[in-house]
Design an enzyme around this catalytic site. Sequence first.
Site, PDB file in Angstrom:
ATOM      1  N   GLU A 269       1.570  -0.579  -4.894  1.00 35.30           N
ATOM      2  CA  GLU A 269       0.511   0.319  -5.319  1.00 35.30           C
ATOM      3  C   GLU A 269       1.176   1.625  -5.728  1.00 35.30           C
ATOM      4  OE1 GLU A 269      -3.330   2.929  -3.841  1.00 35.30           O
ATOM      5  OE2 GLU A 269      -1.723   2.467  -2.458  1.00 35.30           O
TER       6      GLU A 269
ATOM      7  N   ASP B 112     -10.469   1.577  -5.094  1.00 34.14           N
ATOM      8  CA  ASP B 112     -10.162   3.002  -5.035  1.00 34.14           C
ATOM      9  C   ASP B 112     -10.653   3.771  -6.248  1.00 34.14           C
ATOM     10  OD1 ASP B 112      -8.890   3.111  -2.552  1.00 34.14           O
ATOM     11  OD2 ASP B 112      -6.971   2.474  -3.386  1.00 34.14           O
TER      12      ASP B 112
ATOM     13  N   ASP C 294       0.829  -1.210   0.000  1.00 35.87           N
ATOM     14  CA  ASP C 294       0.000   0.000   0.000  1.00 35.87           C
ATOM     15  C   ASP C 294       0.868   1.267   0.000  1.00 35.87           C
ATOM     16  OD1 ASP C 294      -2.711   1.073   0.208  1.00 35.87           O
ATOM     17  OD2 ASP C 294      -2.122   1.763   2.204  1.00 35.87           O
TER      18      ASP C 294
END
Lengths: 559, 559
Positions: free
Chosen positions: A355, A422, A326
Amino acid sequence: MMKEAVYHRPGGPFAYPVTPRQLRVRLRAKKGDLDACRVWCADRYAGDKEEGSWTVCQKVASDQLFDYFEGLIPGETRRIKYVFHLRDVSGEEWWLGETGLEKERKEAGVFQYAYIHPTEVFMTPEWAKDGVVYQIFPERFHNGDKSNDPRGAEPWTADARPRHDSFYGGDLQGVIDRLPYLEQLGISAIYFTPIFLSPSHHKYDTADYYQIDPQFGEMSTFKELVREAHRRGIKVILDAVFNHSGDQFFAFQDVLKYGERSRYKDWFHIDSFPVVQEPEPNYETFANQVATMPKLRTEHPEVREYLLQIVRFWMTETGIDGWRLDVANEVDHQFWRDFRKVVKEINPEALIVGEIWHDASAWLEGDQFDSVMNYLFRESVLRFFATGEIDASRFDAELTRARMIYKEQAVQVMWNLLDSHDTERFLTSCDESLEKFRLAVLFQLTYVGTPLIYYGDEVGMTGKTDPDCRRPMIWDEKLQNKQLLAYYRRLISIRRNSKALSRGSYRTWHLDPNTGVYAYVRQYGRETVGVVLNNSNEKRAVRLDVAWFGPEYLVDALR
Amino acid sequence: MMKEAVYHRPGGPFAYPVTPRQLRVRLRAKKGDLDACRVWCADRYAGDKEEGSWTVCQKVASDQLFDYFEGLIPGETRRIKYVFHLRDVSGEEWWLGETGLEKERKEAGVFQYAYIHPTEVFMTPEWAKDGVVYQIFPERFHNGDKSNDPRGAEPWTADARPRHDSFYGGDLQGVIDRLPYLEQLGISAIYFTPIFLSPSHHKYDTADYYQIDPQFGEMSTFKELVREAHRRGIKVILDAVFNHSGDQFFAFQDVLKYGERSRYKDWFHIDSFPVVQEPEPNYETFANQVATMPKLRTEHPEVREYLLQIVRFWMTETGIDGWRLDVANEVDHQFWRDFRKVVKEINPEALIVGEIWHDASAWLEGDQFDSVMNYLFRESVLRFFATGEIDASRFDAELTRARMIYKEQAVQVMWNLLDSHDTERFLTSCDESLEKFRLAVLFQLTYVGTPLIYYGDEVGMTGKTDPDCRRPMIWDEKLQNKQLLAYYRRLISIRRNSKALSRGSYRTWHLDPNTGVYAYVRQYGRETVGVVLNNSNEKRAVRLDVAWFGPEYLVDALR
C-alpha cells in the site's frame, strides 16, 4: 536537440534486466526532438576494436514534455557496456554515455551494467499478469453465519449508513457462499482487508496475528474458503499489517503493564515510561497519535522474526497466494527484503503488493514488492473521467509518467484501482453519473496492469469516504444495477480472453484535449486491441490510423 | 525557465536522510534559470490547512548544462511530504511536486519521503572523513625479511622492470620496517592489495583465504603490523577478493577432481562436466576466460556464509579497519548488504570501499558500501592536468557530475586516486612533467573526499600500465625525488590540519577555459580555504572575489 532534456541513468527503470541475458534500457528526450535512437553494446571487457552490437530503441510513450525510447539489449556474458546514439530531427547526431552527451563517441564514454545476476532479475507472478482482483472488506461483504455476529450488529440493508463503530456481521462463510457470484463475475483473485483478531470493524489494529477474528469465522472456515476459492481458480491475498499492531497485541499489553521491565519494550518506539495512552500516547503510532495502533520496530531482529513467522504460518498452513502490505512505505526496506525472501521461498508465485499512495519506485526495484495499490492511476482516472479537472493530454501524460517511474515487471501487475475502503466510491465521485463511471471502468479494464475492483462497485454502490464507502454489500437483486453488473462481467471476460489486454504493450493512439477523445492500442503477439473513449457529453467523429491492425478485419469486441 | 531541465526524484542522491530527523533534498535546473529555489515540507499526515515549514535551497554546484540546488529539511515526525517552489530569473514562479511542474501548487502535488528509519540513515566512518590513504602492493613495497623471498626473486633496483611473472620479495616485515616513513608522510590508513595465499605476485587468485601468503610473512607478522600501525594512528584496510577465487582454492580443486559429484559444484558457474581449464575454461571466470580465477556463486547460501566467515575471522582476529572489495560490481547486491551487516556489527567504524570504475550509485545508497575507488575522478584529473584533453569548464562539470550522482556521506569518503596497480602511473601520464604532476597532486589533496596515494608516487616513481606500474619501491634516497616527497608531506599535513579541506563543502570559485585557471573554495564552520590552480604554461593574472573569506586576513598556506 535540447540537451538538457536527455536523461538516462544506468539503473532503476532506465536500465534493468528482464532475463539473465537481456537488459531493457530507456532514454528520455524532449518531445519531438529525436528522429532515431539506438544503442550499442558489448561485453564490458571487450576491447575498443571489438564490434559489439546495435539495438534500435522504439518510442514507447510520451508525456507533455518528453518522449521515451526503449530497447532490449543482449547480454550474452551478462556483463554489459553500452552507449546511446541519437539522431535529432535536423539530422544532427549525438552520443550519450556516462561522461556526457557528445558529438564524439569517445568523449561520451560508456554506461555499464556490470553484471546481470539471475537472482536480481525482477520476477513477478505469471498468474498476476492475467489477473482481475476483487477487494473484499469482510465485515461488509456478506453475512453467511448469523451465529458469529458481533453484539449490536446493525441491519444489513441497502440504506445502511455505517459509522466508525458500526458492525454488520459480514464473515468468511458469507464469502464462501458468494464464491459462485465471484466466479461468475470472472475475477481471478480476492484481496481481503484484515481478518485477524481485532476489536475494530476494519481490523487494522491486530490483537492476535495467529487467530481469525471469531466474528469472521474459524481457521477451518478460512481453510475451506481458500480451498473453495482455489477450486474455482480464484487466488486469495491477505492483508499484512506489520507497520503497527493493535494495542491489544500481547507484546504491547506487556509493555503497558510492565513498562521498562517488559521484555517487549524494544518492540515499539516508546518515548518514556510508564507508557500511557491518554490523553496522548507517549509512543509512536500509525499516523498521528492513534493510540490503538502502536508502531512496531520492524528493524528489531525479534520483531522481524516474529512477523516473518506469521507469514510462514499463514502461507504454509492455509496456502494463501500473497500479501497486501499495509502502510508499506513506513516499514524499513530490509524488512521487506527479508519478507520477500521468506514469501518467495515458500511460493515463488505468491504476489506481494504494497500500500503506497505515491511514487513507489524504491520498493519496486525487484527486491521487495511485485506491485503496489496504484493510487497514482486512481488520481488521474478520477480527474479525467469523474471530475473533468484534466484533459486528455494531461491524462495521457500522467499515465505515461506513472508507468515510466517503474520497471515493466511491476507495471504489468500494478493494482489499478478506482476506489477502495480508504476513498470515496468512484461512482459517488462521478456524481453518480453512470456514463462517466462506465467509461472509467472500461478504461480500468483495458489498461495495462491488474484491475482491482472494490466490492460493490460492480452493482452500482455509492458512498463518500470512510466510513460511508464501507456500506454493506447490496445483494437484493432489485436494488443492484444489473446492467452495470453485466457490463463488468462482459469487460472482465473480454480482458481475460485477450492477451493483448492483459499483457500487451500500451501505446497512445489518439488524443484530443478539446474533444475529450482518448484512444489507445494494446498489442501482444499478433493480437491488437484498440480502445476509443469519448470523455464528453457530445457525439464525436474521429479519424483514426488503423495501420496498427495490419491487413486483418477489425472486430468490435463490445458489440 | 526550461521545464525539461528541471529534475528531482524522491530518492537516491536527490532525497536522502542525513540524520533520523533531517532530509537532504536536491533539485536540478537549467544553468542560470533559477533565481530562487525553496522547499515546503510537513508531516505527511498533516492536513491541507497545516502550515508546514519552508527551507531555502542553496545553489551548490553547476555543470555545463545545469545548476544544482540543495536544502536540508526537518523531519520532526520522520514522515515527510514536500514540494519545491521555484522562481526563475524572469520572476515567474513554479511548483514542483510528484504530479508535475505547475503554476498552481495544488496541481503539482507533493513528493513523499515516507519515513526516515534510523537504520536507513547512511553512516560512513568518522575517521575516514579526515583520512589520507596509502596503497601498498605488498610484493613491491619493501623486503623486510629475506628468509621468505620467493624463488627466483629479482634484484630490488630502481631500474627493475617487472614482468607479469616477476617476484621481488616485498613482505609484511618490510611494511612494519617502513611504518616510520609512512607516519612521517602523514597518511592515516594503508590499503593493502591481497595478502592471502596465492601463487601470483598480485594474489588476486586466492588459494586460501585463511592464510597469509608465506612469501609475505605469518599471521604473527600481520598482527604485529596491525598493532604497530594502530599505535601510530594508521588504519589497515585489506582487499576482499570475493567475486572469484583462485583455481587452487580447495573448493575449486574439489570440483576439478570430482566434477559433478563434488559437493562444491554449485559454488561456481560451471557450464559442463568434467571441468577443464584448457584450452578454454568451461566455467565462468573473472573477465573473459581467466582460467585461474573461477567466478564464485555469491548468491549460494554456503558460499555467502563461507565468505562472510572470512570477514568475521580477519576482523576479530586481527582488528583490521575495513575492506576494499575487488570487482565489487559483479557480485550481487544482497551479498554486499549481508557483508555490510557483518562488518558494521563487528566494527561500526570499519570502512567498506568497492572497486567500481564507473557510476557506483547503486552500491552507495547506504546499505552496501561507504565509498568506491573513484576512477571517475581519476579520469577527469588525468584529462585536465596530464593530457590537457579537457578544459577547466569541462573539468569542473565532470567533477560536479561525479559528485552529484552520490549522496554526501559517500562523497566525503570517496577514494580519489591518481593511479593504482591497475593503471599507468600518473607521473608517466604527465610525460614525467613534475609541474603537471604537482598540480594534480595539489588538486587531489585539496578536493573533497579521501586522497588515495599509490605507493611510490610521492617519490616520483613512473611506470606504464600493469606490470610496469608495479615496480619495486624506490628507497634509495639518492634516487627518490626528495622535493616531491617534501611537497606531499606538506600538503598532507595542511589537509590533515584543516577541517575545511578534509570535511568542508566544495564550491567552484573561478574557472576560465581559455587560460586554464581553476579555483575553488572549501568551507567548514568558520574556516575557508581557497585554492587557485594555473593549469597552463603561462603566468596568469586573475581577479578573484574574496567575499567568501569574510573580514578575516587571508593566509597563504603554501608559503
